[in-house]
Design an enzyme around this catalytic site. Sequence first.
Site, PDB file in Angstrom:
ATOM      1  N   ALA A 258       0.781  -1.239   0.000  1.00  0.00           N
ATOM      2  CA  ALA A 258       0.000   0.000   0.000  1.00  0.00           C
ATOM      3  C   ALA A 258       0.814   1.293   0.000  1.00  0.00           C
ATOM      4  O   ALA A 258       0.301   2.330  -0.414  1.00  0.00           O
ATOM      5  CB  ALA A 258      -0.912   0.007   1.227  1.00  0.00           C
TER       6      ALA A 258
ATOM      7  N   GLY B  13       0.954   5.172  -0.721  1.00  0.00           N
ATOM      8  CA  GLY B  13      -0.448   5.280  -0.364  1.00  0.00           C
ATOM      9  C   GLY B  13      -1.425   5.922  -1.321  1.00  0.00           C
ATOM     10  O   GLY B  13      -2.589   6.080  -0.966  1.00  0.00           O
TER      11      GLY B  13
ATOM     12  N   LYS C  66      -3.082   4.823  -3.827  1.00  0.00           N
ATOM     13  CA  LYS C  66      -4.272   4.018  -4.127  1.00  0.00           C
ATOM     14  C   LYS C  66      -5.109   3.811  -2.858  1.00  0.00           C
ATOM     15  O   LYS C  66      -6.336   3.821  -2.916  1.00  0.00           O
ATOM     16  CB  LYS C  66      -3.848   2.689  -4.763  1.00  0.00           C
ATOM     17  CG  LYS C  66      -3.129   2.932  -6.078  1.00  0.00           C
ATOM     18  CD  LYS C  66      -2.545   1.705  -6.691  1.00  0.00           C
ATOM     19  CE  LYS C  66      -1.625   2.079  -7.841  1.00  0.00           C
ATOM     20  NZ  LYS C  66      -0.357   2.736  -7.428  1.00  0.00           N
TER      21      LYS C  66
ATOM     22  N   ASP D 229       4.996  -8.690   5.857  1.00  0.00           N
ATOM     23  CA  ASP D 229       5.233  -9.279   4.542  1.00  0.00           C
ATOM     24  C   ASP D 229       3.909  -9.873   4.068  1.00  0.00           C
ATOM     25  O   ASP D 229       3.350 -10.757   4.720  1.00  0.00           O
ATOM     26  CB  ASP D 229       6.306 -10.366   4.686  1.00  0.00           C
ATOM     27  CG  ASP D 229       6.583 -11.077   3.366  1.00  0.00           C
ATOM     28  OD1 ASP D 229       5.793 -10.919   2.409  1.00  0.00           O
ATOM     29  OD2 ASP D 229       7.596 -11.800   3.311  1.00  0.00           O
TER      30      ASP D 229
ATOM     31  N   CYS E 146       3.551  -1.087 -12.239  1.00  0.00           N
ATOM     32  CA  CYS E 146       3.950   0.048 -13.084  1.00  0.00           C
ATOM     33  C   CYS E 146       5.146  -0.377 -13.940  1.00  0.00           C
ATOM     34  O   CYS E 146       6.197   0.249 -13.927  1.00  0.00           O
ATOM     35  CB  CYS E 146       4.293   1.268 -12.225  1.00  0.00           C
ATOM     36  SG  CYS E 146       5.528   0.946 -10.950  1.00  0.00           S
TER      37      CYS E 146
END
Length: 423
Positions: free
Chosen positions: A240, A243, A245, A286, A355
């Site tokens: 995440a 952050g 998204k 993790d 990405c």
Amino acid sequence: MTADPARQAAFDVLTAALAHKAGLESALEGPALARLEPQDRNFARALVMATLRNLGPIDKALDQRLQRPPPEPARMILRLGAAQLFHLDTPPYAAVNASVALADALRSTRGFKPLINAVLRRLAQGGPGDVDAADFAPAWLFARWRAAFGEDAARAVAAQIAAEPATDLTARDPADAPALAEALEATRLPGGSLRREGRGRIETWPGFVEGRWWVQDAAAAIPARLLDAQAGEAVLDLCAAPGGKALQLAAAGAAVTALDRSAARLVRLTEAMRRTGLAAETVAADAAAWPHERTFDAVLLDAPCTSSGTFRRNPDVLWTLRPGDIARLAETQSRLLDAAARHVRPGGRLIYCVCSLETEEGEAQARDFLKGHPDFATQPAAGGEGGAPAQSLTPEGWLRVLPHQLDGGLDGFFIARFVRGAS
Ligand SMILES: C[S@@+](CC[C@H](N)C(=O)[O-])C[C@H]1O[C@@H](n2cnc3c(N)ncnc32)[C@H](O)[C@@H]1O
């Protein structure tokens, strides 16, 4: 001979980014630039970026004038000298003299002063030579893009490397976007992102302090829109931080669990949540080993990847990437996808995105995931959904967003949406 501090700093940053693979962002934020006067800092930054954006053509022009490869530090000085000659309007005598002075300041390059002087003088006389779009990317990466997307698309992608990107923003409240666009003198992009030309101190831009927007590339905003979180839904964002998204998901009213392995990066997420008045539960763990049995209405996995799609902001990624990195990261992504699947409730959705421009991290992952998880199916995206360029839709209903598919560019991304069978 004294080296000019701005060029010395540019040399340090370039060396950190390329030779030490320290990451451009942290190299630019490090002490080399921090100790400069503002004007020098701006020049050093512009010099580093011009060198990295034009590294392929610069190296090609240098190699045509070098009989054998010089040691790395001498090559760095030559690269910076060439960037001054061709991209920063530095007068040739100043570019050459400053480069020789820089070589003189370092023990490892002092012996190369005559070479640097001669090569840069020849470059200044001969000019940059013919530049082809394909030269902007390393040859091995360009060959991969050509094989994956075709010659024309690969050239159009590579040509994006030279251009300075604008800054894209996501509005916390989509209804606020028109007012923000006016206040920020920004344009509104398909999907709702705002695009403001230039960079600068974003904390001084209208609406920052009030938390009305955050910086997020137009392509990076698409995955959370495809997830289409509904108010009150439980959503897990598995990788995440920092952050962008998770902020979108929280702004949609979802109850967000934001997990990331890096506690330090989660601090940035928490700060952004606070600034925007949003909230998420954070977990530093993790994702592949998170023991939690809980399932969620939707899971978003924005997996660690080569980041080759982010070259518009971080052109160094293309030059530090090695072929072995792709296979190594693909393996991690596959493990994380298995973990993500475990947390999707029956009937729930899963978004997988990276990405990256490399098919091993995108299409091949999605294909392997479906093979290994017969209880999941693709939930195809519609053309243009979430602001995605129409050309990015694949026959499978996934999105392969390429950096040239929007005027002014956007990051390269692969995005797939899956749904888990109801029983
Ligand atoms: C592409 S970034 C995520 C960007 C983020 N989704 C956003 O929108 O700002 C990938 C993240 O994965 C995290 N990461 C890498 N391996 C991980 C793992 N095994 N478990 C959890 N997080 C991991 C990294 O710390 C990094 O923050």
